[in-house]
Design a protein around this motif. Structure first.
Motif, PDB file in Angstrom:
ATOM      1  N   LEU A 471       0.822  -1.212   0.000  1.00  0.00           N
ATOM      2  CA  LEU A 471       0.000   0.000   0.000  1.00  0.00           C
ATOM      3  C   LEU A 471       0.857   1.264   0.000  1.00  0.00           C
ATOM      4  O   LEU A 471       0.358   2.355  -0.278  1.00  0.00           O
ATOM      5  N   CYS A 472       2.134   1.125   0.321  1.00  0.00           N
ATOM      6  CA  CYS A 472       3.041   2.278   0.354  1.00  0.00           C
ATOM      7  C   CYS A 472       4.066   2.222  -0.776  1.00  0.00           C
ATOM      8  O   CYS A 472       5.134   2.832  -0.695  1.00  0.00           O
ATOM      9  N   ASP A 473       3.735   1.477  -1.832  1.00  0.00           N
ATOM     10  CA  ASP A 473       4.652   1.337  -2.971  1.00  0.00           C
ATOM     11  C   ASP A 473       4.448   2.492  -3.952  1.00  0.00           C
ATOM     12  O   ASP A 473       3.919   2.321  -5.049  1.00  0.00           O
ATOM     13  N   TYR A 474       4.853   3.678  -3.513  1.00  0.00           N
ATOM     14  CA  TYR A 474       4.765   4.858  -4.364  1.00  0.00           C
ATOM     15  C   TYR A 474       6.084   5.039  -5.120  1.00  0.00           C
ATOM     16  O   TYR A 474       7.142   4.575  -4.676  1.00  0.00           O
ATOM     17  N   ARG A 475       5.999   5.729  -6.255  1.00  0.00           N
ATOM     18  CA  ARG A 475       7.229   6.080  -6.973  1.00  0.00           C
ATOM     19  C   ARG A 475       7.893   7.211  -6.212  1.00  0.00           C
ATOM     20  O   ARG A 475       7.368   8.321  -6.132  1.00  0.00           O
ATOM     21  N   ASN A 476       9.045   6.902  -5.653  1.00  0.00           N
ATOM     22  CA  ASN A 476       9.649   7.795  -4.669  1.00  0.00           C
ATOM     23  C   ASN A 476      10.958   8.356  -5.200  1.00  0.00           C
ATOM     24  O   ASN A 476      11.910   7.615  -5.453  1.00  0.00           O
ATOM     25  N   ASP A 477      11.015   9.684  -5.384  1.00  0.00           N
ATOM     26  CA  ASP A 477      12.246  10.328  -5.849  1.00  0.00           C
ATOM     27  C   ASP A 477      12.952  11.083  -4.745  1.00  0.00           C
ATOM     28  O   ASP A 477      13.993  11.691  -4.977  1.00  0.00           O
ATOM     29  N   VAL A 484      10.323  11.960   8.425  1.00  0.00           N
ATOM     30  CA  VAL A 484       9.240  10.984   8.275  1.00  0.00           C
ATOM     31  C   VAL A 484       7.885  11.658   8.140  1.00  0.00           C
ATOM     32  O   VAL A 484       7.054  11.255   7.348  1.00  0.00           O
ATOM     33  N   ASP A 485       7.652  12.697   8.926  1.00  0.00           N
ATOM     34  CA  ASP A 485       6.325  13.325   8.967  1.00  0.00           C
ATOM     35  C   ASP A 485       6.094  14.294   7.815  1.00  0.00           C
ATOM     36  O   ASP A 485       5.070  14.943   7.757  1.00  0.00           O
ATOM     37  N   ASP A 486       7.044  14.438   6.908  1.00  0.00           N
ATOM     38  CA  ASP A 486       6.916  15.447   5.866  1.00  0.00           C
ATOM     39  C   ASP A 486       7.096  14.835   4.487  1.00  0.00           C
ATOM     40  O   ASP A 486       7.797  15.370   3.633  1.00  0.00           O
ATOM     41  N   ILE A 487       6.509  13.656   4.281  1.00  0.00           N
ATOM     42  CA  ILE A 487       6.621  12.991   2.979  1.00  0.00           C
ATOM     43  C   ILE A 487       5.538  13.539   2.069  1.00  0.00           C
ATOM     44  O   ILE A 487       4.354  13.471   2.402  1.00  0.00           O
ATOM     45  N   PRO A 488       5.893  14.082   0.906  1.00  0.00           N
ATOM     46  CA  PRO A 488       4.871  14.663   0.035  1.00  0.00           C
ATOM     47  C   PRO A 488       4.031  13.590  -0.639  1.00  0.00           C
ATOM     48  O   PRO A 488       4.389  12.409  -0.666  1.00  0.00           O
ATOM     49  N   ASP A 489       2.859  14.017  -1.154  1.00  0.00           N
ATOM     50  CA  ASP A 489       2.049  13.106  -1.959  1.00  0.00           C
ATOM     51  C   ASP A 489       2.840  12.709  -3.193  1.00  0.00           C
ATOM     52  O   ASP A 489       3.500  13.548  -3.828  1.00  0.00           O
ATOM     53  N   ARG A 490       2.758  11.420  -3.528  1.00  0.00           N
ATOM     54  CA  ARG A 490       3.546  10.906  -4.639  1.00  0.00           C
ATOM     55  C   ARG A 490       2.671  10.090  -5.564  1.00  0.00           C
ATOM     56  O   ARG A 490       1.599   9.624  -5.169  1.00  0.00           O
ATOM     57  N   PRO A 491       3.108   9.872  -6.808  1.00  0.00           N
ATOM     58  CA  PRO A 491       2.327   9.028  -7.719  1.00  0.00           C
ATOM     59  C   PRO A 491       2.366   7.575  -7.250  1.00  0.00           C
ATOM     60  O   PRO A 491       3.390   7.100  -6.766  1.00  0.00           O
ATOM     61  N   ALA A 492       1.251   6.898  -7.417  1.00  0.00           N
ATOM     62  CA  ALA A 492       1.151   5.504  -6.976  1.00  0.00           C
ATOM     63  C   ALA A 492       1.957   4.605  -7.887  1.00  0.00           C
ATOM     64  O   ALA A 492       2.002   4.800  -9.116  1.00  0.00           O
ATOM     65  N   GLY A 493       2.596   3.613  -7.297  1.00  0.00           N
ATOM     66  CA  GLY A 493       3.342   2.627  -8.059  1.00  0.00           C
ATOM     67  C   GLY A 493       2.484   1.413  -8.364  1.00  0.00           C
ATOM     68  O   GLY A 493       1.302   1.344  -8.020  1.00  0.00           O
ATOM     69  N   LEU A 494       3.099   0.422  -9.008  1.00  0.00           N
ATOM     70  CA  LEU A 494       2.369  -0.789  -9.374  1.00  0.00           C
ATOM     71  C   LEU A 494       1.852  -1.516  -8.139  1.00  0.00           C
ATOM     72  O   LEU A 494       0.776  -2.111  -8.172  1.00  0.00           O
ATOM     73  N   GLY A 495       2.638  -1.467  -7.036  1.00  0.00           N
ATOM     74  CA  GLY A 495       2.214  -2.143  -5.813  1.00  0.00           C
ATOM     75  C   GLY A 495       0.920  -1.578  -5.271  1.00  0.00           C
ATOM     76  O   GLY A 495       0.065  -2.320  -4.771  1.00  0.00           O
ATOM     77  N   VAL A 496       0.740  -0.257  -5.361  1.00  0.00           N
ATOM     78  CA  VAL A 496      -0.483   0.369  -4.859  1.00  0.00           C
ATOM     79  C   VAL A 496      -1.683  -0.051  -5.698  1.00  0.00           C
ATOM     80  O   VAL A 496      -2.751  -0.391  -5.172  1.00  0.00           O
ATOM     81  N   TYR A 497      -1.515  -0.043  -7.036  1.00  0.00           N
ATOM     82  CA  TYR A 497      -2.635  -0.440  -7.896  1.00  0.00           C
ATOM     83  C   TYR A 497      -2.996  -1.909  -7.697  1.00  0.00           C
ATOM     84  O   TYR A 497      -4.169  -2.287  -7.677  1.00  0.00           O
ATOM     85  N   SER A 498      -1.987  -2.760  -7.521  1.00  0.00           N
ATOM     86  CA  SER A 498      -2.245  -4.170  -7.233  1.00  0.00           C
ATOM     87  C   SER A 498      -2.973  -4.325  -5.894  1.00  0.00           C
ATOM     88  O   SER A 498      -3.919  -5.103  -5.772  1.00  0.00           O
ATOM     89  N   ALA A 499      -2.528  -3.538  -4.898  1.00  0.00           N
ATOM     90  CA  ALA A 499      -3.158  -3.595  -3.577  1.00  0.00           C
ATOM     91  C   ALA A 499      -4.611  -3.150  -3.634  1.00  0.00           C
ATOM     92  O   ALA A 499      -5.470  -3.708  -2.939  1.00  0.00           O
ATOM     93  N   ILE A 500      -4.925  -2.155  -4.471  1.00  0.00           N
ATOM     94  CA  ILE A 500      -6.305  -1.671  -4.573  1.00  0.00           C
ATOM     95  C   ILE A 500      -7.212  -2.772  -5.120  1.00  0.00           C
ATOM     96  O   ILE A 500      -8.331  -2.983  -4.617  1.00  0.00           O
ATOM     97  N   TRP A 501      -6.738  -3.504  -6.147  1.00  0.00           N
ATOM     98  CA  TRP A 501      -7.555  -4.602  -6.674  1.00  0.00           C
ATOM     99  C   TRP A 501      -7.759  -5.681  -5.618  1.00  0.00           C
ATOM    100  O   TRP A 501      -8.865  -6.213  -5.465  1.00  0.00           O
ATOM    101  N   GLN A 502      -6.706  -5.996  -4.892  1.00  0.00           N
ATOM    102  CA  GLN A 502      -6.834  -7.003  -3.836  1.00  0.00           C
ATOM    103  C   GLN A 502      -7.768  -6.521  -2.723  1.00  0.00           C
ATOM    104  O   GLN A 502      -8.537  -7.312  -2.158  1.00  0.00           O
TER     105      GLN A 502
END
Length: 818
Positions: A471-477, A484-502
């Motif tokens: 669920l935290c598999d975002y594309r991270n640059d 830790v508390d200041d992570i910006p919104d990031r585009p979702a990676g394949l893991g997130v899309y797979s997790a959503i289907w599951q």
């Protein structure tokens, strides 16, 4: 079948002596899973002339200070059974309160006589605090034991720790130096069943072996749980909250809070949770805590001999149960006040607060989850919410209300079908089938394979650099040194899309299986499955809103507050709001639910989103029906529960509801001084009423008082044994002065001391709205209806429930006392 044996004990006895054989807590009946049949032995027996003869002699409402009778003044020694109630009967709240006041006055009048009497007085004053302290200690200890055992047995389905068999998966790998960040749950000490049996850690053979062992352990745990419940404690099944609510309203269900029920429910709750069924342990923990409260109350005469006082302890115990279930002491007190308690005086509020405090302290000392928190899914968020987010929060509230309405209707329909068809005769088979289907479908999906509490924890958790969930598999640059508390919104990676289907598949699975699981013959709570469904839906919505804000940050709804590179949306917060909304939709809780959930998160900042979602879910759910799941199960089981939240708006009068009605047999009454002992004994044998109005004469019909069937039986039986000259032809006198009798007449029997001289009465023109309020607020069992002092009829609690069902266009015979 258990339901066929439900009333084989103690309901058709023709001997007066049967009243002294009180039912014990060890005599267990299966009432939680069958439709209760109270037709032959409850309050409405005051009038039912066509019911079975010779039932138990049960106390009915006396209604005033005189109802605290001086029966013992008549007798030389106490008789067992005096002042107690039979199984499946309603207590007389007013009579019990009068008894307690008389006991309190007696203790106060003696306390200055000696040091010993002063000590007894102090013990009596402190006994309330002592019993809730013991209840809190026991509830916290049992909750910790259940949490630890359930975690270990849940992990046992997947493997075992070779270095220490009593460690669960997480504990097994704590001390290992060979774990990696990506695979922190893998260590040499923990072996899956495939590794132990076929020596393979990967590959199709390993997967199939783990699959088979998962199903084997799930079926074993489920079979053991249902077998223990069926054989030893039928009352240990289900949630327990509908029955707790009914008991707190004044109903007697012997054995439901006994020591056997406590022991079996504690053991089988662990087994049921570990089996992977779609259920939770939070509801049954309230039942466990109330069992502790009931058992400890027998150590103190103040509570063991007074059913109304005992219910004050049970209210405090239910608060302790929620306190340890959710780690929410304040929420537990509010839950007891809002959801389960019928009578909640101020001192009960204080004692509930103290019991919840003690229970939470004990659980925190045990630290069952190893995180120094009272619950597994404690989380803290660091990003504020924004005004725009109220819209998706309200949408989650709508979803929660729709889910609640659907679940209540579907589950009640299935439970009714279970009760009315042959399928209900095979509870063990049903549990095995449900467990097998659950295990077979759950294993392939990692989110359904997880323990439900673990799933909620993962859905609630905010994504940080230390999270390895898909669920935290975002594309991270960003660089790894970022705060830790200041992570910006990031585009979702394949893991997130797979997790959503599951998660979507898991949502459908949970919705369907929870409908069929709640109500089977194992301990089954509803809080956790409902929260899981809402958390799944909330997390999906949260990710969608997060991605919308990332890709369309120039939209006007995001432009003002969500800049590029900022951490605007917290999907875990949406999961939390969704969980509260779905639980609110099912139970219709409001204030206590919001407090419980914000105690889970450790922050007050999110109260407004929670309130908005919970109120929306309640409004949407109420649009389809005002009953929560617990009230629906109370109605399904036919318990005589008069809900204080239900409004009565019809314009009927007492004369429309009272009995006898037209074409009914006349009301069975006693006369003041014109009946013999044989006359009264014949009336008791030929009717099944629980009490009889006493009138001056058949001609005048002027009301004198009310005599309880049980008291009449005890008094006559005792007089025959201990007074000379009392025979069947002896005149029975309820008046203050005995009428003049011929010299050759046998000795009269004076029974004025057992007569309630001021029973509750209403006139035939009293609006039923007022009558219903009187019954609710005073806890009456019946009141008499008069016209100009002449007795017309009687209204019992069941008459009111039948009338309310009829005014709601329901058939009373189909929903009550079947």
């Amino acid at each position: 079948m258990e339901s066929e044996q439900l009333f084989h004990r103690g309901y058709y006895r023709n001997s007066y002596n049967s009243i002294t054989s009180a039912s014990s807590d060890e005599e267990l009946l299966d009432g939680a899973g069958v439709i209760m049949d109270f037709q032959t032995s409850e309050d409405d027996n005051l009038l039912d002339g066509d019911t079975a003869v010779g039932t138990h002699y049960t106390m009915t409402n006396g209604g005033s200070i005189n109802s605290s009778t001086h029966l013992l003044d008549l007798l030389d020694e106490p008789i067992p059974g005096v002042g107690t109630y039979d199984d499946f009967h309603t207590i007389d709240w007013v009579r019990e309160k009068c008894k307690d006041r008389e006991r309190h006055r007696r203790i106060n009048s003696k306390k200055k006589e000696s040091a010993w009497e002063m000590t007894k007085s102090l013990y009596d004053a402190w006994s309330g605090w002592l019993v809730v302290t013991l209840t809190g200690l026991a509830s916290g200890a049992l909750a910790g034991l259940i949490d630890i055992a359930a975690d270990w047995m849940t992990d046992l389905k997947e493997g075992i720790c070779l270095s220490a068999l009593w460690y669960n998966h997480e504990q097994c790998c704590w001390g290992s130096n060979e774990t990696t960040f990506e695979e922190r749950d893998k260590c040499p000490q923990w072996k899956t069943w495939a590794e132990l049996i076929i020596g393979q850690a990967e590959g199709p053979g390993s997967y199939i072996m783990n699959y088979i062992m998962y199903i084997f352990w799930a079926l074993s745990f489920a079979f053991l749980a249902v077998s223990l419940v069926k054989v030893f404690a039928p009352y240990a099944c289900g949630s327990g909250i509908p029955e707790i609510k009914t008991i707190l309203s004044g109903f007697i269900i012997r054995g439901y809070l006994g020591k056997w029920t406590l022991m079996i429910k504690t053991i089988t709750l662990v087994l049921a949770v570990a089996s992977g069924l779609s259920l939770g342990k939070e509801g049954p923990l309230v039942h466990v805590a109330c069992c502790c409260g009931n058992i400890f109350s027998y150590l103190f005469p103040k509570y063991s001999t007074n059913e109304a006082k005992k219910r004050e302890v049970l209210s405090a115990a239910s608060a302790a149960g929620v306190s340890v279930a959710f780690g929410a002491p304040i929420g537990g007190v509010l839950f007891s006040l809002e959801e389960v308690s019928y009578y909640f005086p101020l001192k009960t509020l204080w004692r509930s607060f103290f019991a919840a405090l003690v229970a939470a302290f004990v659980l925190r000392s045990i630290n069952p989850f190893g995180n120094s928190r009272l619950v597994l899914f404690y989380v803290e968020y660091h990003t504020p919410w924004y005004l725009f987010e109220l819209f998706p929060f309200i949408l989650l509230g709508v979803f929660g209300g729709l889910w609640g309405a659907f679940f209540i209707r579907a589950n009640i329909a299935w439970c009714r079908r279970r009760k009315s068809t042959r399928f209900g005769k095979y509870p063990v088979l049903e549990v095995i089938v449900v467990a097998a289907i659950t295990a077979v479908i759950a294993f392939p999906n990692p989110y359904t394979r997880l323990n439900t509490s673990e799933l909620i924890k993962e859905l609630f958790t905010d994504c940080g650099p230390l999270e390895s969930s898909s669920l935290c598999d975002y594309r991270n640059d960003m660089n790894a040194s970022k705060i830790v508390d200041d992570i910006p919104d990031r585009p979702a990676g394949l893991g997130v899309y797979s997790a959503i289907w599951q998660l979507c598949l898991a949502l459908i699975f949970k919705i369907i299986m929870t409908v069929f699981t709640f109500g089977i013959k194992v301990p089954s709570g509803l809080f956790i499955p409902s929260m899981a469904i809402g958390a799944i839906a909330g997390r999906i919505v949260g990710i969608a809103v997060e991605q919308l804000a990332y890709y369309h940050h120039d939209w006007f709804i995001f432009k003002e507050w969500c800049e590029v590179g900022a951490d605007c949306i917290t999907p875990g917060l949406y999961a939390m709001v969704g969980a509260a909304a779905c639980l609110g939709g099912v139970t219709r809780m409001t204030v206590s639910l919001v407090v419980i959930v914000f105690e889970l998160t450790g922050g007050l900042e999110y109260i407004v989103p929670l309130m908005a979602a919970v109120m929306t879910s309640k409004w949407v759910g109420d649009a389809f029906g005002r009953e929560g799941i617990y009230e629906a199960h109370i109605r399904l089981n036919g318990y005589p529960f008069l809900d204080a939240k239900e409004e009565f708006t019809h314009t009927t009068l007492a004369a429309d509801v009272m009995r006898p009605r037209r074409n009914d047999p006349p009301l069975a009454v006693l006369t003041q001084d014109n009946m013999t002992v044989d006359d009264i004994e014949n009336m008791i044998n030929e009717t099944s009423y629980n009490g009889f109005p006493v009138i001056m004469s058949k001609e005048s019909q002027r009301l004198v008082g009310f005599a309880l069937r049980r008291d009449l039986t005890i008094a006559i039986e005792s007089a025959r044994k201990k007074q000379e000259g009392i025979v069947g032809s002896s005149r029975v006198c309820f008046a203050q002065h005995t009428p003049s009798l011929p010299a050759e007449s046998p000795r009269p029997l004076k029974l004025r001391s057992i007569l309630d001289m001021s029973p509750f009465t209403v006139t035939d023109h009293t609006p039923m709205e007022i009558v219903v309020d009187i019954f609710r607020k005073l806890g009456l069992r019946q009141c008499l209806v008069t016209h100009n002092g002449r007795l017309l009829g009687i209204i019992t609690k069941k008459d009111i429930l039948r009338h309310m069902a009829q005014t709601a266009n329901q058939d009373p015979a189909s929903i009550m006392f079947n």
